[in-house]
Design a protein around this motif. Sequence first.
Motif, PDB file in Angstrom:
ATOM      1  N   ALA A 162       6.541   0.311  -7.877  1.00 32.92           N
ATOM      2  CA  ALA A 162       5.239   0.826  -8.287  1.00 32.92           C
ATOM      3  C   ALA A 162       5.433   1.821  -9.419  1.00 32.92           C
ATOM      4  O   ALA A 162       6.454   2.511  -9.486  1.00 32.92           O
TER       5      ALA A 162
ATOM      6  N   ALA B 163       2.739   2.204  -3.250  1.00 31.90           N
ATOM      7  CA  ALA B 163       1.874   2.848  -4.242  1.00 31.90           C
ATOM      8  C   ALA B 163       1.396   4.222  -3.770  1.00 31.90           C
ATOM      9  O   ALA B 163       1.309   5.157  -4.561  1.00 31.90           O
ATOM     10  N   GLU B 164       1.107   4.357  -2.480  1.00 27.58           N
ATOM     11  CA  GLU B 164       0.536   5.601  -1.950  1.00 27.58           C
ATOM     12  C   GLU B 164       1.466   6.801  -2.128  1.00 27.58           C
ATOM     13  O   GLU B 164       1.012   7.895  -2.438  1.00 27.58           O
TER      14      GLU B 164
ATOM     15  N   SER C 264      -7.770   3.054  -2.683  1.00 30.82           N
ATOM     16  CA  SER C 264      -8.162   1.656  -2.585  1.00 30.82           C
ATOM     17  C   SER C 264      -7.078   0.803  -3.232  1.00 30.82           C
ATOM     18  O   SER C 264      -6.353   1.260  -4.112  1.00 30.82           O
ATOM     19  N   ILE C 265      -6.983  -0.433  -2.761  1.00 33.55           N
ATOM     20  CA  ILE C 265      -5.970  -1.349  -3.281  1.00 33.55           C
ATOM     21  C   ILE C 265      -6.608  -2.697  -3.562  1.00 33.55           C
ATOM     22  O   ILE C 265      -7.509  -3.130  -2.838  1.00 33.55           O
ATOM     23  N   GLN C 266      -6.157  -3.307  -4.633  1.00 31.23           N
ATOM     24  CA  GLN C 266      -6.578  -4.656  -4.975  1.00 31.23           C
ATOM     25  C   GLN C 266      -5.314  -5.514  -5.001  1.00 31.23           C
ATOM     26  O   GLN C 266      -4.400  -5.259  -5.798  1.00 31.23           O
ATOM     27  N   TYR C 267      -5.262  -6.488  -4.113  1.00 28.44           N
ATOM     28  CA  TYR C 267      -4.124  -7.394  -4.068  1.00 28.44           C
ATOM     29  C   TYR C 267      -4.349  -8.479  -5.123  1.00 28.44           C
ATOM     30  O   TYR C 267      -5.386  -9.124  -5.148  1.00 28.44           O
TER      31      TYR C 267
ATOM     32  N   PHE D 119       0.835  -1.201   0.000  1.00 25.17           N
ATOM     33  CA  PHE D 119       0.000   0.000   0.000  1.00 25.17           C
ATOM     34  C   PHE D 119       0.873   1.256   0.000  1.00 25.17           C
ATOM     35  O   PHE D 119       0.671   2.177  -0.795  1.00 25.17           O
TER      36      PHE D 119
ATOM     37  N   GLU E 137      -3.546   6.155 -10.592  1.00 27.29           N
ATOM     38  CA  GLU E 137      -3.693   4.703 -10.673  1.00 27.29           C
ATOM     39  C   GLU E 137      -2.295   4.117 -10.767  1.00 27.29           C
ATOM     40  O   GLU E 137      -1.539   4.455 -11.674  1.00 27.29           O
TER      41      GLU E 137
ATOM     42  N   ALA F  92      -0.284  -5.906  -7.091  1.00 30.96           N
ATOM     43  CA  ALA F  92      -1.350  -5.037  -6.578  1.00 30.96           C
ATOM     44  C   ALA F  92      -1.593  -3.905  -7.561  1.00 30.96           C
ATOM     45  O   ALA F  92      -0.703  -3.511  -8.318  1.00 30.96           O
ATOM     46  N   THR F  93      -2.816  -3.391  -7.531  1.00 31.72           N
ATOM     47  CA  THR F  93      -3.154  -2.169  -8.254  1.00 31.72           C
ATOM     48  C   THR F  93      -3.858  -1.245  -7.266  1.00 31.72           C
ATOM     49  O   THR F  93      -4.525  -1.714  -6.339  1.00 31.72           O
ATOM     50  N   THR F  94      -3.680   0.046  -7.464  1.00 27.01           N
ATOM     51  CA  THR F  94      -4.314   1.017  -6.571  1.00 27.01           C
ATOM     52  C   THR F  94      -4.959   2.135  -7.370  1.00 27.01           C
ATOM     53  O   THR F  94      -4.598   2.391  -8.529  1.00 27.01           O
TER      54      THR F  94
END
Length: 111
Positions: free
Chosen positions: A59, A21-22, A46-49, A18, A86, A98-100
């Motif tokens: 990232a 990416a943040e 939001s994050i998708q693992y 997280f 993104e 992961a994508t955020t």
Amino acid sequence: PITGNGNHFGVMYAGVLFTVAEVLGGILALTTFDQSQFYPLVKDMSIQYKAPAKSNVRAHAEMSDEDIARVESEATQNGKSEYVVEAVVTDAEGTVVATTRATCQLRRHAK
């Protein structure tokens, strides 16, 4: 790096993914806009693992020239402007782990 950032079952801790990416929302703003006039903040993320990260990660995110011009213009005129970042987090082999999606804001310093 994976060293020192692993969890109890041998993959990278979710909070590290997280964070990797943040920080991009701020880095994009700090390297794109005049820091003496503007500062960034993250409003929502939001994050998708997608897969376990078992190696070092990186990232990637970018802003288009059109978004840069819009955000700078709005922040100059209105004191703030929102932008979306993104990011894609990949492991050492290039696997997406992961994508955020972050809603960020560029704010003009008070005068």
